[in-house]
Write an enzyme that holds these catalytic residues in place. Structure first.
Site, short mmCIF file in Angstrom:
data_model
loop_
_atom_site.label_atom_id
_atom_site.label_comp_id
_atom_site.label_asym_id
_atom_site.label_seq_id
_atom_site.Cartn_x
_atom_site.Cartn_y
_atom_site.Cartn_z
CD GLU A 17 -3.09 -0.89 2.20
OE1 GLU A 17 -3.44 0.39 2.89
OE2 GLU A 17 -3.38 -2.19 2.89
CG ASP A 90 -1.37 -2.22 5.25
OD1 ASP A 90 -0.15 -2.49 4.81
OD2 ASP A 90 -1.58 -0.84 5.76
CE1 TYR A 311 2.47 2.53 6.56
CE2 TYR A 311 0.93 2.13 8.28
CZ TYR A 311 1.12 2.54 6.83
OH TYR A 311 0.42 3.01 5.96
#
Length: 740
Positions: A17, A90, A311
């Site tokens: 993504e 994800d 992240y």
DNA sequence: CAGTGAGCGAGCTTCCGCTTGACTT
């Protein structure tokens, strides 16, 4: 930038993504793989109220967004020479939907695999690649249900607000309960009744000096701040010390020494904190560093793009095993062998709605103690993250809290007075050594029962109880996270959207204050859609989505129960909308009523008003007070707890004709009344009337200082404009409001 | 920032959740 060179013969196209993940994963996978990204969602249902066919099985069509079309075109090119397609989006609900939509829009003819990375580490990535699965259709169904439910909520309820309150307003599954909390808190403040009480302190004549507080008076507990309720009523069996009694007692206590009559020891323990997730980091950024959620999220993105942290949008406190080891090693290096528990700590999310697709927020490399550009938001936030990561692996802070009771008898009426003081001795500082929040506990001199404590002085302090504090960005994010409302990627945008329309803050302060419009909107939501704004609404929805994932329910079941039929917990939305049209008429029911005005003999009310175009072209909401045919404008950004009945009555009869009060530099100085309240005008200059001055009685002398140093004109930070200067079509990302 | 609240009606607004740039200073 993606390279357009032809892929190697047996190339596999791996799609993730986030573009910032591409380089890392490419490096791990090496030749034979081409890694590319979708940049988030690339397709969506149309932004129109009728995008969902509620009559025919809630049919919807996903279409490419403008940017998404470009992304898909590029991915198609890359797919051309590939021999397999690997969907590495994800490992959460939205990621599954993106994987599904990739298949739908890319129409691959090569074999397709779905892999889910637990972390972006070589081990985790290789392991995931070695164990491919298929797309989970029920997860996709749950994602689609969530999407359509949110769309129906937002796009069917918002228009009801346009007809009842004002055009352009919005409602939604996340924003409406958030607004509800802010408005409800403000109501609690308005209804709050203050109580006054005094505390009596003894300052010791010892070394070190300590301060003890009167706890009981002749065996009865003395009331402190926590002993009153919101009506100002005292809990049963407590005694309020008023100023008269306090002064009298202090005088009669004189300087008589105290005798230690009790010593109680309790274990003290503060648990090591969990590693940061997005919501907890945003809270600390606001609370400890004073950085707003938007700026904090931006700094996180920068740190991630630079490869410094994992992240930045995550709901899991879990840390990869190598990172746990690195954090323990860092702790040991700093504080020695004994500072970490024998067994490494492993954390899971507390919230059952958490999807845990990413690791916790942590440094990618523990040995990087700091990042460059010291003093910037990014550097300060990195420091927080580094410390928290180490702290999460260290021992709990433990010690002993000692409470000492000391007794004396007041002269005259001979009341027995017991004073207490507490102190904590930290035996094991544990994680506190690294987080730095080692609040200095007051040191007590060694004391034993029977000891006589010399007194420096007795004194008293008057207090009033405080209403519950307003939410700040930090506490609102915390509350939303705890209730499972909103997702890591949406906390900062939710705050921005509330600020744009419904809440404001005083200059330099963090408290979120609801506008008059917010009250009006919340009123409609309560009268017509109460079940939808309940804080449990999202968790109920999540339960239904779980049933879909478990195969116990389907898309149509859940949406039909939500929209058409209702079920035990949800009245059908379509029904609420229909009923609501007759249920509540804002021309009849005002935002607030203050009762009959004693002089005007009519009911005084607050109305939301419609929007008016201001000089600079923006549409501004104009709420007003009304009583019969008298009206008085109030700013949308009003602190509602200042609109007491007495104040409202006064405003309604106030003489609002301009009056001249003097002369300055040859120019007439006048007090005039505008839509934002009273202001002072002299020649072309204008200054807002200071809040603390009596508008009617203010003399020239009192405002003289204003004329010499006019305050900075307030930045028009649009407390609550319905008028937007930004044009927004399709799903192009929001642009910040243009500066004028 | 700094004086409006009628009535009519065209044409508009709005969700949540993924993710970055491309503007400047």
């Amino acid at each position: 930038m993606k390279t357009r060179t032809a892929p190697a013969a047996s190339a596999s196209l791996v799609i993730v993504e986030s573009p910032t993940k591409v380089a890392t994963i490419q490096k791990i996978l090496g030749a034979g793989h081409t890694v590319a990204s979708t940049k988030g969602h690339f397709a969506d249902i149309p932004e129109r109220g009728d995008a969902v066919d509620t009559e025919n099985g809630f049919a919807v069509r996903y279409r490419l967004t403008e940017k998404g079309a470009a992304v898909i075109a590029e991915l198609r090119d890359l797919l051309d020479g590939a021999t397999e397609l690997v969907l590495a989006t994800d490992a959460d609900r939205e990621g599954e939907m993106i994987a599904h939509l990739l298949v739908e829009f890319l129409e691959p003819t090569v074999p397709v695999k779905r892999v889910r990375f637990g972390a972006i580490t070589p081990d985790a990535v290789r392991e995931a690649m070695a164990n491919p699965t298929a797309i989970d259709a029920s997860l996709v169904e749950a994602a689609r249900t969530r999407r359509v439910l949110d769309h129906l909520f937002g796009f069917r309820v918002s228009p009801e607000l346009w007809s009842k309150v004002r055009t352009g307003l919005s409602a939604g599954r996340v924003q409406s309960p958030a607004l509800r909390m802010v408005v409800e808190r403000e109501r609690e403040r308005m209804d709050f009744i203050k109580a006054s009480y005094c505390s009596i302190e003894m300052t010791s004549g010892t070394d070190p000096v300590f301060e003890a507080v009167l706890r009981t008076l002749d065996g009865t507990q003395v009331a402190g701040s926590g002993d009153f309720d919101e009506h100002g009523e005292i809990s049963r069996g407590m005694r309020v010390v008023d100023e008269v009694l306090a002064g009298d007692l202090v005088a009669r206590l004189g300087a008589s020494p105290l005798t230690v009559t009790g010593i109680e020891n309790r274990d003290y323990r503060r648990r090591a904190p969990l590693p940061y997730i997005t919501s907890s980091l945003l809270q600390d950024a606001v609370n400890r560093l004073g950085i707003g959620s938007k700026a904090a999220q931006a700094a996180l993105n920068t740190l991630f793009a630079a490869g410094h942290i994992t992240y930045p949008r995550t709901d899991s406190p879990h840390i990869a095993p190598q990172a746990v080891a690195a954090a323990r090693a860092a702790a040991i290096q700093l504080f020695g062998d004994g500072c970490v528990p024998e067994k490494a700590r492993h954390h899971r999310a507390k919230n059952r709605n958490a999807q845990e697709a990413h690791e916790a927020l942590r440094p990618t490399v523990m040995s990087r103690r700091e990042v460059k550009s010291a003093g910037t938001n990014a550097a300060r936030i990195y420091d927080l993250i580094w410390r928290r990561t180490v702290a999460s692996q260290m021992l709990d802070a433990t010690g002993t809290t000692t409470t000492v009771s000391m007794t004396t008898v007041a002269a005259g009426k001979r009341e027995t007075c017991v004073f207490t003081v507490s102190g904590t001795v930290i035996e094991v500082p544990g994680f506190r050594a690294v987080t730095g929040d080692d609040r200095g506990e007051p040191a007590l001199p060694p004391l034993a029962v029977g000891d006589v404590v010399p007194v420096g002085a007795f004194g008293f302090t008057p207090h009033t109880t405080k209403p519950p504090a307003r939410y700040t960005e930090a506490s609102l994010i915390k509350a939303l996270e705890e209730k499972g409302i909103g997702r890591p990627s949406t906390y900062a945008p939710i705050m921005a959207s509330l600020k744009e329309r419904y809440v404001w803050s005083r200059r330099g302060e963090r408290a979120l204050i609801p506008t008059v419009t917010a009250f009006a909107v919340d009123q409609v939501m309560q009268k017509c859609f109460a079940a939808l704004t309940h804080e449990k609404f999202t968790s109920t929805m999540e339960d239904r989505l779980t049933e879909i994932v478990e195969g116990k329910a389907g898309y149509v079941d859940v949406l039909s129960a939500f929209y058409l039929e209702g079920d035990g917990t949800w009245p059908a939305l379509s029904r609420l909308i229909e009923d609501g049209r007759n249920l509540f008429d804002p021309r009849v029911t005002p935002v607030m009523s203050f009762g009959v005005h004693p002089e005007l003999s009519e009911e005084a009310v607050l109305r939301a008003g419609k929007a008016f175009k201001s000089r600079n072209g923006a549409w501004m909401p104009r709420p007003y007070l009304a009583c019969g045919d008298r009206t008085v404008p109030v700013p949308d950004a009003t602190e509602m707890d200042t609109l007491t009945r007495a104040h409202v009555f006064e405003l309604l009869v106030q003489d609002r004709s301009p009056r001249t009060i003097g002369e300055h530099g040859g120019r007439e100085v006048r007090i005039e009344f505008g839509v934002y309240g009273a202001y002072v005008r002299w020649g072309g200059e204008i200054a807002r009337m200071p809040r603390d001055l009596d508008v009617l009685a203010a003399s020239f002398e009192e405002i003289r200082g204003l004329l010499d140093n006019p305050p900075e004109p307030k930045a028009r930070k649009a407390a609550a404009g319905t008028g937007r200067t930004r044009a927004r079509k399709s799903s192009v990302a929001r642009k910040p409001r243009k500066k004028r």
